[in-house]
Design a protein around this motif. Structure first.
Motif, short mmCIF file in Angstrom:
data_model
loop_
_atom_site.label_atom_id
_atom_site.label_comp_id
_atom_site.label_asym_id
_atom_site.label_seq_id
_atom_site.Cartn_x
_atom_site.Cartn_y
_atom_site.Cartn_z
N SER A 55 0.76 -0.62 0.49
CA SER A 55 -0.07 0.08 -0.06
C SER A 55 0.90 1.39 0.45
O SER A 55 1.94 1.04 0.40
CB SER A 55 -0.61 0.40 1.34
N CYS A 56 0.38 2.87 -0.22
CA CYS A 56 1.14 3.18 0.17
C CYS A 56 1.57 4.13 1.15
O CYS A 56 2.16 4.18 1.63
CB CYS A 56 -0.01 4.79 -0.68
N THR A 57 0.90 3.59 2.51
CA THR A 57 0.25 3.19 3.87
C THR A 57 2.03 2.53 4.29
O THR A 57 3.18 4.17 4.99
CB THR A 57 -0.01 3.24 4.33
N SER A 81 -4.22 16.19 4.87
CA SER A 81 -4.37 14.57 3.96
C SER A 81 -5.04 13.77 4.70
O SER A 81 -5.64 13.54 6.08
CB SER A 81 -2.69 14.52 4.24
N PHE A 82 -5.21 12.89 3.43
CA PHE A 82 -5.70 11.10 4.70
C PHE A 82 -4.21 10.60 5.26
O PHE A 82 -3.09 11.08 5.68
CB PHE A 82 -5.54 9.91 3.30
N ALA A 84 -3.10 8.62 7.50
CA ALA A 84 -1.91 7.76 6.69
C ALA A 84 -0.42 8.19 6.89
O ALA A 84 0.10 7.84 6.58
CB ALA A 84 -2.16 7.06 5.46
N THR A 85 -0.42 9.65 5.92
CA THR A 85 0.33 10.28 6.07
C THR A 85 1.05 10.61 7.31
O THR A 85 2.56 10.35 7.30
CB THR A 85 0.00 11.44 4.96
N VAL A 127 2.44 15.93 -0.04
CA VAL A 127 2.06 15.11 -0.60
C VAL A 127 1.33 16.30 -1.31
O VAL A 127 0.63 17.12 -1.76
CB VAL A 127 0.51 15.67 0.15
N ASP A 153 4.42 12.33 -0.75
CA ASP A 153 3.27 11.31 -1.13
C ASP A 153 2.89 11.41 -1.70
O ASP A 153 1.70 12.19 -2.21
CB ASP A 153 2.56 11.29 0.12
N ALA A 155 -0.03 9.19 -3.36
CA ALA A 155 -0.68 8.78 -3.90
C ALA A 155 -1.82 8.49 -4.57
O ALA A 155 -2.23 7.54 -4.99
CB ALA A 155 -1.55 8.07 -1.98
N CYS A 156 -2.42 10.19 -5.14
CA CYS A 156 -3.18 10.91 -5.58
C CYS A 156 -2.55 10.74 -6.54
O CYS A 156 -3.18 11.81 -8.01
CB CYS A 156 -3.67 11.75 -4.92
N SER A 177 -0.22 5.35 -4.20
CA SER A 177 -1.08 4.03 -3.74
C SER A 177 -1.71 4.01 -5.17
O SER A 177 -1.87 4.98 -6.01
CB SER A 177 -2.19 5.00 -3.08
N HIS A 179 -5.22 1.64 -4.28
CA HIS A 179 -6.22 1.18 -3.56
C HIS A 179 -7.54 2.33 -4.73
O HIS A 179 -7.32 3.21 -5.45
CB HIS A 179 -6.34 2.36 -2.51
N LYS A 182 -8.08 5.84 -6.31
CA LYS A 182 -6.93 6.47 -6.34
C LYS A 182 -7.02 6.30 -8.25
O LYS A 182 -7.76 5.88 -8.86
CB LYS A 182 -5.87 6.24 -6.51
N GLY A 189 -2.91 -2.24 -2.83
CA GLY A 189 -1.56 -1.76 -3.73
C GLY A 189 -0.70 -0.78 -3.46
O GLY A 189 -1.53 0.51 -3.08
C1 LIG Z 1 -4.77 6.97 0.01
C2 LIG Z 1 -3.81 8.41 0.51
C3 LIG Z 1 -3.05 6.48 1.71
C4 LIG Z 1 -3.22 5.91 2.19
O1 LIG Z 1 -2.83 4.84 1.01
P1 LIG Z 1 -2.98 3.77 0.37
O2 LIG Z 1 -2.22 2.71 -0.58
O3 LIG Z 1 -4.92 3.34 0.77
O4 LIG Z 1 -2.35 3.40 1.88
C5 LIG Z 1 -2.15 7.87 2.10
N1 LIG Z 1 -1.13 9.30 1.63
C6 LIG Z 1 -2.69 10.06 0.54
C7 LIG Z 1 -2.15 11.66 0.29
C8 LIG Z 1 -4.51 9.46 0.46
O5 LIG Z 1 -4.53 9.51 -0.26
#
Ligand SMILES: *Cc1c(COP(=O)(O)O)cnc(C)c1O
Length: 376
Positions: A55-57, A81-82, A84-85, A127, A153, A155-156, A177, A179, A182, A189
């Motif tokens: 995952s991105c996390t 941010s989400f 997870a950051t 991000v 980051d 992810a997006c 990411s 997910h 995204k 993943g």
């Molecule tokens: C969705 C997201 C994550 C987490 O991604 P995962 O693949 O679901 O772990 C991290 N940072 C940002 C900015 C996100 O939008």
């Protein structure tokens, strides 16, 4: 009228065929497809090294580990941010420090980062929020001379550009990411890209228990070479099932971004006529993939953000509140935070439906609610 979702992944027969092939091959865990996906992704994102993760996390977590961030270190992150950051910072025992964001882009800037840097700052996680490219060069000009690592980051961010190159290409290390929320998906993943060979090889080992010989290499040998475990690693592996989908999705990326930008331009054009609404837009330094098409409901609009959301829901349109603020959540409530722009955007923005298969009629349903609302 059917429910209009805020987001839908764009998957088809080719993904089904790719997964079937992997199942038929008998090799479903991390193996040749993961290696092929890494190579294709590195090429697409103009990265020197790419390694797939779960995952991105977990990618952000590993990025901080290989950058040597730990207890006693501060890491500057956006609260906007989400979650997870920020969680990645906590995983390595470091202290998250929140910086505010720019109201146009929703991203950190050199100024907002500079305002919270201390002697203990060892890293910044920037991000590309909602797919809007961060102005990376200005943050690196601040951080590089101070020995502060900038982690991106993204992810997006797949398919967004910065000064004509893919986002992430200019960072020392970037996490992505896959997910379904995204831009391209493997179910779950992620990927790490990096310009540093030493970080890539350590992260590659750490993602599979820090084994000196990869599982794929051991299983493809008749007599497996003896492996050793040089440090405490993780199981952050991607499977070949996921990577086979990722390879197809990566081929679709240009078409997905083209369609999203077309739909975003139509929203921008029609919403610009509605007093009191402000939409996300390309910054001067790059282009957005419009992973999240957000709109701010300003005081000049007769309704509140939550009123707009409930009117959209009545029209069976599923929109979302805007990007969250991490500092408002219990695990981060004790972190000091003076974040006026973050709080304004979190309270007043919403994310409108935008996905590849969306039609002009779908979009008209959304616009009608916004236009009607302006007359109330
Ligand atoms: C969705 C997201 C994550 C987490 O991604 P995962 O693949 O679901 O772990 C991290 N940072 C940002 C900015 C996100 O939008």
């Amino acid at each position: 009228m059917s429910r209009l979702n805020v987001m839908m992944p764009f998957l088809g027969e080719e993904e089904i065929a790719a997964v079937s092939e992997v199942i038929s091959s008998g090799w479903v865990a991390q193996g040749p497809r993961v290696a092929a996906f890494e190579q294709a992704f590195a090429q697409a994102m103009e990265a020197d090294h790419a390694l797939a993760v779960s995952s991105c996390t977990t990618g952000l977590h590993l990025a901080l580990v290989v950058a040597g961030i730990g207890v006693d270190d501060e890491v500057v992150v956006p609260s906007f941010s989400f979650i997870a950051t920020s969680n990645a910072v906590r995983y390595v025992g470091a202290t998250p420090v929140f910086a505010d964001v720019d109201q146009q882009t929703g991203n950190l800037t050199a100024d907002t980062v500079a305002a919270v840097i201390t002697k203990r700052t060892r890293a910044v996680i920037v991000v590309d929020q909602g797919g809007v490219p961060v102005d990376l060069d200005s943050v690196r000009s601040l951080c590089d001379p101070r020995g502060i690592t900038v982690v991106e980051d993204a992810a997006c961010g797949a398919g967004s550009t910065y000064h004509g190159r893919p986002v992430g290409a200019g960072a020392e290390i970037t996490a992505w990411s896959f997910h379904p929320r995204k831009i391209i998906t493997t179910g779950e993943g992620g990927m790490i890209t990096t310009s540093r060979e030493d970080w890539a090889s350590r992260a590659r080992r750490l993602r599979e228990h820090a084994m000196s010989v990869s599982a794929a290499d051991r299983h493809s040998a008749v007599l497996a070479p003896a492996e050793s475990y040089l440090e405490v690693g993780y199981n952050f592996r991607m499977t070949d099932l996921q990577a086979s989908v990722g390879l197809v999705q990566l081929n679709r990326l240009p078409e997905i971004v083209r369609r999203r930008r077309e739909l975003a331009a139509a929203y921008q054009k029609q919403i610009s006529d509605v007093t009191g609404l402000r939409t996300v837009a390309d910054p001067t330094w790059g282009t957005c993939n419009y992973q999240s098409f957000w709109t701010e409901v300003t005081p000049a609009y007769p309704l509140s953000r939550d009123d707009v959301l409930s009117r959209l829901a009545s029209a069976d349109v599923s929109a979302r509140r805007g990007i969250m603020s991490t500092h408002s959540q219990p695990p981060y409530a004790s972190v000091p935070a003076t974040l006026p722009v973050t709080e304004r955007l979190t309270a007043n923005t919403l994310i409108l439906p935008l996905f590849h298969q969306m039609t002009e009629d779908d979009q008209a349903r959304v616009i009608d609610v916004l236009v009607d609302g302006a007359r109330s």
